[in-house]
Design a protein around this motif. Structure first.
Motif, short mmCIF file in Angstrom:
data_model
loop_
_atom_site.label_atom_id
_atom_site.label_comp_id
_atom_site.label_asym_id
_atom_site.label_seq_id
_atom_site.Cartn_x
_atom_site.Cartn_y
_atom_site.Cartn_z
N THR A 1 0.83 -1.20 0.00
CA THR A 1 0.00 0.00 0.00
C THR A 1 0.87 1.25 0.00
OG1 THR A 1 -1.83 -1.12 1.12
CG2 THR A 1 -1.76 1.28 1.27
N ARG A 2 1.90 1.24 0.79
CA ARG A 2 2.80 2.39 0.85
C ARG A 2 3.40 2.70 -0.53
NH1 ARG A 2 5.26 5.07 4.90
NH2 ARG A 2 7.17 6.20 4.34
N THR B 1 -1.25 19.77 5.58
CA THR B 1 -0.49 19.04 6.60
C THR B 1 -1.42 18.14 7.42
OG1 THR B 1 1.17 20.79 6.76
CG2 THR B 1 0.99 19.28 8.64
N GLU B 2 -2.60 18.67 7.75
CA GLU B 2 -3.58 17.88 8.50
C GLU B 2 -4.01 16.65 7.71
OE1 GLU B 2 -8.28 18.19 9.73
OE2 GLU B 2 -7.10 20.05 9.73
N LEU B 3 -4.21 16.82 6.41
CA LEU B 3 -4.60 15.69 5.57
C LEU B 3 -3.48 14.66 5.48
CD1 LEU B 3 -6.41 17.64 2.71
CD2 LEU B 3 -7.49 16.20 4.44
N GLY C 1 4.77 9.43 6.92
CA GLY C 1 5.82 10.17 6.24
C GLY C 1 5.72 10.24 4.73
N LEU C 2 4.59 9.86 4.13
CA LEU C 2 4.47 9.88 2.67
C LEU C 2 4.34 11.30 2.12
CD1 LEU C 2 2.14 6.80 2.04
CD2 LEU C 2 4.56 7.01 1.48
N GLY C 3 3.69 12.19 2.86
CA GLY C 3 3.50 13.57 2.40
C GLY C 3 2.77 13.66 1.07
N LEU C 4 1.76 12.83 0.89
CA LEU C 4 1.09 12.72 -0.40
C LEU C 4 0.52 14.03 -0.93
CD1 LEU C 4 -0.91 9.37 0.05
CD2 LEU C 4 1.35 9.70 -0.97
N LYS D 1 3.06 16.91 -1.69
CA LYS D 1 3.75 16.62 -2.95
C LYS D 1 2.82 16.84 -4.14
CE LYS D 1 6.88 13.19 -0.94
NZ LYS D 1 7.20 11.74 -0.82
N ALA D 2 1.57 16.41 -4.02
CA ALA D 2 0.61 16.58 -5.12
C ALA D 2 0.36 18.05 -5.39
CB ALA D 2 -0.70 15.86 -4.79
N ALA D 3 0.32 18.84 -4.33
CA ALA D 3 0.01 20.28 -4.47
C ALA D 3 1.17 21.05 -5.07
CB ALA D 3 -0.36 20.86 -3.11
N ARG D 4 2.40 20.59 -4.88
CA ARG D 4 3.59 21.28 -5.38
C ARG D 4 3.59 22.76 -4.99
NH1 ARG D 4 4.73 19.43 -11.55
NH2 ARG D 4 3.16 21.01 -11.98
N LEU D 5 3.11 23.04 -3.78
CA LEU D 5 3.02 24.42 -3.30
C LEU D 5 4.20 24.74 -2.36
CD1 LEU D 5 -0.80 24.54 -2.54
CD2 LEU D 5 0.38 25.47 -4.53
#
Length: 260
Positions: free
Chosen positions: A199-200, A236-238, A250-253, A256-260
């Motif tokens: 899954t990871r 960050t909450e998500l 620690g995935l920071g999905l 990373k997706a937002a690229r902000l």
């Protein structure tokens, strides 16, 4: 109990299917948009989200060629889930059409999924077997977290009364879906180290939200920048919610997706 047939605590799939939310058209006051339209930015986001909701069938087709389809309860849930998302997409389409000149045709261009990719996915997933169910349940959980947050942010940015009424209905439908996804994901990930590892890897490689691959990169960038550019804490909450899934820290999905 066999891992392939784990019930979601407190969730009655038969009742879910029996009370599935169908068409929202009767509850849409489309004329209200003539005098009180949503903003152009909101229309762009709604178009993006309509495509995301429509993309469910493409995603489901990939899911149901795996071991996931062998669990009758999960198949029944996913079929109902797709049905409910179809009608959400339909409602968004009606709102979009209400903002266009009379007689405008909806864009219903089909999604194209490379056949070879579907075949590879089927072969791989069936070799893996039951652990793929945890992957699919985690994917559904993560996707619900980001899409529900997006709908809520949209209402904060454009508190159109009629849109708020409709989106509130969507969120009620989606909350019930999340109950199943999250309970299944947590239980299956807790039971299996292989499921956690797989899954990871799969979550880290996906484009978010599910269906983003049916969109241009520019539209996905707009989705994140418009809704979340000044809400880093929300992203960050998500991501913290993803961290709370067993083995997914620690995935920071979303950052990373937002690229902000």
């Amino acid at each position: 109990m066999d891992d392939a047939r784990i019930p979601a605590p407190g969730f009655d799939v038969r009742e879910f299917a029996r009370t599935a939310a169908g068409s929202h058209r009767d509850a849409l006051d489309l004329e209200s948009y003539r005098s009180n339209p949503v903003t152009d930015d909101t229309l762009r986001i709604l178009r993006y989200m309509q495509i995301i909701e429509r993309a469910t069938m493409t995603h489901l087709r990939s899911v149901l060629v795996t071991a996931t389809h062998k669990d009758a309860r999960i198949t029944a849930f996913l079929t109902t889930w797709a049905y409910e998302k179809y009608w959400i997409a339909d409602a968004i389409e009606q709102i979009l059409l209400a903002h266009q000149p009379e007689g405008a045709e909806p864009d219903r261009s089909p999604f194209v999924t490379p056949v070879e990719r579907t075949i590879r996915e089927s072969i791989f997933a069936n070799i893996v077997g039951v652990p793929m169910i945890a992957v699919h349940m985690a994917q559904g959980t993560v996707d619900e977290w980001i899409t529900q947050a997006a709908y809520r942010r949209l209402l904060e940015l454009d508190p159109n009364p009629q849109l708020a009424q409709t989106v509130t209905r969507f969120l009620e439908v989606k909350e019930r879906q999340l109950v199943f996804f999250e309970a299944q994901a947590r239980f299956r990930l807790e039971r299996s180290a292989q499921s956690r590892k797989l899954t990871r890897r799969r979550l880290s490689r996906m484009a978010w939200p599910i269906g983003a691959k049916a969109q241009s990169r520019a539209d996905t960038d707009f989705y994140f920048s418009h809704l979340f550019a000044d809400r880093a804490a929300l992203l960050t909450e998500l991501d913290d919610r993803v961290d709370s899934l067993p083995g997914q820290g620690g995935l920071g999905l979303f950052r990373k997706a937002a690229r902000l």
